[in-house]
Design a protein around this motif. Structure first.
Motif, PDB file in Angstrom:
ATOM      1  N   ARG A 119      -5.257   5.154  -2.938  1.00  0.00           N
ATOM      2  CA  ARG A 119      -5.014   4.282  -1.785  1.00  0.00           C
ATOM      3  C   ARG A 119      -4.662   2.838  -2.314  1.00  0.00           C
ATOM      4  N   ARG A 120      -3.835   2.198  -1.561  1.00  0.00           N
ATOM      5  CA  ARG A 120      -3.685   0.783  -1.984  1.00  0.00           C
ATOM      6  C   ARG A 120      -4.043   0.019  -0.745  1.00  0.00           C
ATOM      7  N   GLY A 121      -3.901  -1.388  -1.041  1.00  0.00           N
ATOM      8  CA  GLY A 121      -4.239  -2.320   0.161  1.00  0.00           C
ATOM      9  C   GLY A 121      -5.675  -2.580  -0.074  1.00  0.00           C
ATOM     10  N   GLY A 122      -6.327  -2.341   1.026  1.00  0.00           N
ATOM     11  CA  GLY A 122      -7.880  -2.426   1.142  1.00  0.00           C
ATOM     12  C   GLY A 122      -8.212  -4.152   1.029  1.00  0.00           C
ATOM     13  N   HIS A 123      -7.289  -4.852   2.025  1.00  0.00           N
ATOM     14  CA  HIS A 123      -7.888  -6.150   1.959  1.00  0.00           C
ATOM     15  C   HIS A 123      -6.943  -6.738   3.239  1.00  0.00           C
ATOM     16  N   SER A 124      -7.222  -8.165   3.532  1.00  0.00           N
ATOM     17  CA  SER A 124      -6.450  -8.879   4.432  1.00  0.00           C
ATOM     18  C   SER A 124      -6.066 -10.159   3.932  1.00  0.00           C
ATOM     19  N   HIS A 125      -5.252 -10.782   4.479  1.00  0.00           N
ATOM     20  CA  HIS A 125      -4.589 -12.174   4.140  1.00  0.00           C
ATOM     21  C   HIS A 125      -5.145 -13.060   5.206  1.00  0.00           C
ATOM     22  N   ASN A 162      -1.040 -12.285   9.451  1.00  0.00           N
ATOM     23  CA  ASN A 162      -2.465 -12.477   8.570  1.00  0.00           C
ATOM     24  C   ASN A 162      -3.502 -11.955   9.558  1.00  0.00           C
ATOM     25  N   GLY A 163      -4.697 -11.887   9.037  1.00  0.00           N
ATOM     26  CA  GLY A 163      -5.720 -11.656   9.663  1.00  0.00           C
ATOM     27  C   GLY A 163      -6.000 -10.211  10.084  1.00  0.00           C
ATOM     28  N   ILE A 164      -5.324  -9.072   9.454  1.00  0.00           N
ATOM     29  CA  ILE A 164      -5.163  -7.841   9.671  1.00  0.00           C
ATOM     30  C   ILE A 164      -5.785  -6.986   8.403  1.00  0.00           C
ATOM     31  N   TRP A 165      -6.888  -6.349   8.542  1.00  0.00           N
ATOM     32  CA  TRP A 165      -7.084  -5.412   7.314  1.00  0.00           C
ATOM     33  C   TRP A 165      -6.221  -4.317   7.284  1.00  0.00           C
ATOM     34  N   ARG A 166      -5.565  -4.023   6.089  1.00  0.00           N
ATOM     35  CA  ARG A 166      -4.724  -3.034   5.857  1.00  0.00           C
ATOM     36  C   ARG A 166      -5.089  -1.951   4.667  1.00  0.00           C
ATOM     37  N   GLU A 167      -4.789  -0.815   4.902  1.00  0.00           N
ATOM     38  CA  GLU A 167      -5.093   0.366   3.992  1.00  0.00           C
ATOM     39  C   GLU A 167      -3.689   1.236   3.814  1.00  0.00           C
ATOM     40  N   LEU A 168      -3.305   1.296   2.899  1.00  0.00           N
ATOM     41  CA  LEU A 168      -2.124   2.462   2.569  1.00  0.00           C
ATOM     42  C   LEU A 168      -2.575   3.617   1.924  1.00  0.00           C
ATOM     43  N   GLU A 169      -2.347   4.713   2.434  1.00  0.00           N
ATOM     44  CA  GLU A 169      -2.805   5.981   2.150  1.00  0.00           C
ATOM     45  C   GLU A 169      -1.686   7.073   2.312  1.00  0.00           C
ATOM     46  N   ASN A 170      -2.128   8.491   1.779  1.00  0.00           N
ATOM     47  CA  ASN A 170      -1.324   9.376   2.221  1.00  0.00           C
ATOM     48  C   ASN A 170       0.188   9.241   1.549  1.00  0.00           C
ATOM     49  N   PHE A 171       0.380   8.935   0.489  1.00  0.00           N
ATOM     50  CA  PHE A 171       1.833   8.717  -0.080  1.00  0.00           C
ATOM     51  C   PHE A 171       2.267  10.004  -0.648  1.00  0.00           C
ATOM     52  N   SER A 172       3.524  10.291  -0.053  1.00  0.00           N
ATOM     53  CA  SER A 172       4.184  11.400  -0.469  1.00  0.00           C
ATOM     54  C   SER A 172       4.588  11.374  -1.840  1.00  0.00           C
ATOM     55  N   SER A 173       4.942  12.393  -2.638  1.00  0.00           N
ATOM     56  CA  SER A 173       5.640  12.302  -3.936  1.00  0.00           C
ATOM     57  C   SER A 173       6.828  11.396  -3.889  1.00  0.00           C
ATOM     58  N   GLY A 174       7.101  10.653  -4.821  1.00  0.00           N
ATOM     59  CA  GLY A 174       8.159   9.905  -4.947  1.00  0.00           C
ATOM     60  C   GLY A 174       8.332   8.670  -3.904  1.00  0.00           C
ATOM     61  N   SER A 175       7.286   8.305  -3.272  1.00  0.00           N
ATOM     62  CA  SER A 175       7.546   7.383  -2.006  1.00  0.00           C
ATOM     63  C   SER A 175       7.372   5.888  -2.928  1.00  0.00           C
ATOM     64  N   TYR A 196      -6.671 -13.851  -0.219  1.00  0.00           N
ATOM     65  CA  TYR A 196      -6.969 -12.539  -0.035  1.00  0.00           C
ATOM     66  C   TYR A 196      -8.530 -12.414   0.263  1.00  0.00           C
ATOM     67  N   ILE A 197      -8.646 -11.710   1.259  1.00  0.00           N
ATOM     68  CA  ILE A 197     -10.233 -11.174   1.676  1.00  0.00           C
ATOM     69  C   ILE A 197     -10.099  -9.858   1.260  1.00  0.00           C
ATOM     70  N   ARG A 198     -10.947  -9.610   0.182  1.00  0.00           N
ATOM     71  CA  ARG A 198     -10.920  -8.018  -0.446  1.00  0.00           C
ATOM     72  C   ARG A 198     -12.288  -7.456  -0.309  1.00  0.00           C
ATOM     73  N   GLU A 199     -13.260  -7.966   0.656  1.00  0.00           N
ATOM     74  CA  GLU A 199     -14.524  -7.300   1.003  1.00  0.00           C
ATOM     75  C   GLU A 199     -14.603  -7.200   2.477  1.00  0.00           C
ATOM     76  N   TYR A 200     -14.733  -5.934   2.938  1.00  0.00           N
ATOM     77  CA  TYR A 200     -14.575  -5.711   4.365  1.00  0.00           C
ATOM     78  C   TYR A 200     -15.455  -6.522   5.212  1.00  0.00           C
ATOM     79  N   ASP A 201     -16.743  -6.555   4.899  1.00  0.00           N
ATOM     80  CA  ASP A 201     -17.775  -7.500   5.303  1.00  0.00           C
ATOM     81  C   ASP A 201     -17.162  -8.837   5.695  1.00  0.00           C
ATOM     82  N   ALA A 202     -16.700  -9.300   4.437  1.00  0.00           N
ATOM     83  CA  ALA A 202     -16.135 -10.566   4.600  1.00  0.00           C
ATOM     84  C   ALA A 202     -15.239 -10.725   5.453  1.00  0.00           C
TER      85      ALA A 202
END
Length: 145
Positions: free
Chosen positions: A56-62, A102-115, A130-136
């Motif tokens: 997974r990538r992301g896991g943060h908000s701006h 801004n202000g949206i938490w995002r997570e990138l997942e389920n990457f296909s091979s070669g994406s 960056y806001i890297r902790e979900y509770d924050a």
């Protein structure tokens, strides 16, 4: 008279898919991002690739930065969360991008091979944005810094 300023809270409904101009040719397609195709000045461009299966990538908000994501190759899911609602957007076309304010938490997942995920950012990299902790993140959405 006192003026009260309220922060406008972004929601997952503010994240929109945008069609990118596609020029079809028998020799192959060409897509162009220029002018006002995205609603901010691009100050940084980066891309994600060779992402291991299940990663997974992301896991943060701006706080300030906006982003525009494009699946140049392959596909992946973008899970958007505004603290109240979640939605998943599948990116799998190189002539379609996802505008994330801004202000949206995002997570990138389920990457296909070669994406390959291309990202246009409205700001240069600043760790303080960056806001890297979900509770924050949840506290920031409720006006608590």
């Amino acid at each position: 008279m006192e003026t009260i300023t309220r922060r406008t809270m972004t929601t997952i409904h503010d994240a929109i898919c945008v069609e990118i101009t596609k020029v079809h040719d028998t020799r192959g397609n060409l897509s162009v991002i220029e002018g006002n195709a995205i609603p901010f000045e691009m100050k940084r461009v980066y891309y994600l690739y060779d992402i291991p299966s299940g990663a997974r990538r992301g896991g943060h908000s701006h706080k300030v930065q906006q982003e525009f994501l494009v699946a140049l190759s392959g596909s992946f899911n973008v899970v958007l969360n505004d603290g109240n609602e979640k939605k998943t957007v599948i990116l799998n076309k190189p002539n379609q991008g996802l505008l994330i304010p801004n202000g949206i938490w995002r997570e990138l997942e389920n990457f296909s091979s070669g994406s390959v995920c291309l990202v246009f950012a409205s700001e240069v990299f600043e760790e303080e944005d960056y806001i890297r902790e979900y509770d924050a993140f949840l506290l920031s959405k409720n006006g608590i810094s």
